[in-house]
Motif scaffolding. Structure first.
Motif, mmCIF file in Angstrom:
data_model
loop_
_atom_site.group_PDB
_atom_site.id
_atom_site.type_symbol
_atom_site.label_atom_id
_atom_site.label_comp_id
_atom_site.label_asym_id
_atom_site.label_seq_id
_atom_site.Cartn_x
_atom_site.Cartn_y
_atom_site.Cartn_z
ATOM 1 N N TRP A 112 3.558 16.094 -4.141
ATOM 2 C CA TRP A 112 2.326 15.724 -4.829
ATOM 3 C C TRP A 112 1.285 16.827 -4.746
ATOM 4 N N ARG A 147 4.010 15.804 -8.591
ATOM 5 C CA ARG A 147 3.236 14.828 -9.336
ATOM 6 C C ARG A 147 1.759 15.062 -9.045
ATOM 7 N N ASN A 187 3.116 15.007 -15.610
ATOM 8 C CA ASN A 187 3.256 14.674 -14.190
ATOM 9 C C ASN A 187 2.062 13.900 -13.625
ATOM 10 N N ARG A 189 0.029 10.937 -12.435
ATOM 11 C CA ARG A 189 0.400 9.587 -12.011
ATOM 12 C C ARG A 189 -0.781 8.746 -11.549
ATOM 13 N N ASP A 244 7.833 9.322 -7.216
ATOM 14 C CA ASP A 244 7.407 9.507 -8.605
ATOM 15 C C ASP A 244 6.345 8.502 -9.032
ATOM 16 N N SER A 245 5.782 7.768 -8.094
ATOM 17 C CA SER A 245 4.860 6.710 -8.481
ATOM 18 C C SER A 245 3.851 6.457 -7.367
#
Length: 277
Positions: A112, A147, A187, A189, A244-245
């Motif tokens: 991140w 991300r 990317n 989020r 990814d979240s």
């Protein structure tokens, strides 16, 4: 996996102390949440844009939190673009930086990139805006597959990137070119903001738009007649970051007094004197 607790709009002051006890209640909650990082999304102070004492007192009350702290400036901390009385000048931004650290920052965590922005200069065309645009470009150029999570005081948008006038409540649509590289990035989020004294979760493609509640007070129907589906509650946000979240939840502050600014606004933020005719 790591977690960030987002706090916002504490409005601390040694002069008008109405909201200081609610900050103490929020602070007491933080150790129970075991965050890896704490981010304050602005309006740390009641009137730090003009009162050094507000900045000094707020910095003292934010010291010693149970995780590293990052702060981004709010309109009551450094001023508001378009304001004749309190524009976001270099001197005001420098004062904020002395007490709370850089107004623009980037921090990497596994997988991140966290980006803190000064929403008060977005699209203003001045030196701080130009430096921030350059920093955004550099952060994206070196991103790789990380991300993105963005933290700022004013929301980047209320309902849509292309929308009508938003007044005082968000980055103006005509200023958003400065942040479009972030808003349109595959990317992205999370965009986490404060300012509205409401909490709401919405979607922008694969990203969550998180409006964080205040720790200090809510806005009633006089000052905020249309809450856009958001909730008028005091609290904090917890963001849990996965590969990814981001999972985001609202948390109430035990013991916080449900203060409403409408009931005291002329005492806390009296109207500016009328100009002489």
């Amino acid at each position: 996996m790591f977690s960030i607790v987002q706090i916002s709009d504490s409005h601390l002051s040694p002069r008008l102390t109405h909201f200081n006890a609610n900050w103490d209640a929020a602070r007491a909650l933080l150790p129970r949440l075991s965050p890896d990082l704490i981010v304050h999304t602005g309006d740390v102070t009641l009137d730090g844009a003009d009162a050094e004492a507000d900045c000094a007192m707020a910095a003292e009350r934010l010291a010693g939190l149970p995780a590293p702290l990052r702060v981004v400036p709010g309109n009551h901390d450094v001023g508001d673009p378009g304001s004749a009385a309190q524009p976001p000048t270099a001197a005001r931004i420098a004062r904020h930086e002395r007490h709370f650290g850089p107004p623009l920052w980037t921090e990497d965590r596994p997988g991140w990139r966290l980006i803190g922005l000064n929403s008060q200069v977005i699209g203003t065309g001045g030196e701080a805006d130009r430096a921030q645009r350059k920093a955004i470009a550099e952060a994206l150029a070196t991103l790789g597959e990380r991300r993105i999570a963005v933290f700022l005081h004013k929301p980047m948008l209320l309902d849509a990137v292309e929308e009508g006038p938003v007044g005082y409540w968000a980055v103006p649509p005509e200023a958003r070119d400065a942040v479009r590289p972030l808003l349109g990035h595959r990317n992205l989020r999370l965009v986490a903001s404060g300012h509205l004294h409401l909490w709401r979760l919405a979607s922008h493609g694969p990203a969550t738009l998180a409006w964080a509640p205040a720790t200090s007070f809510t806005l009633g129907t006089r000052l905020m007649p249309e809450p856009r589906g958001a909730e008028r509650q005091l609290g904090v946000m917890r963001h849990v970051f996965r590969a990814d979240s981001v999972e985001t939840e609202f948390l109430r502050i035990p013991g916080a007094e449900p203060l409403v600014l409408d009931d005291m606004v002329d005492e806390i933020y009296p109207p500016a004197p009328a100009a002489a005719s």
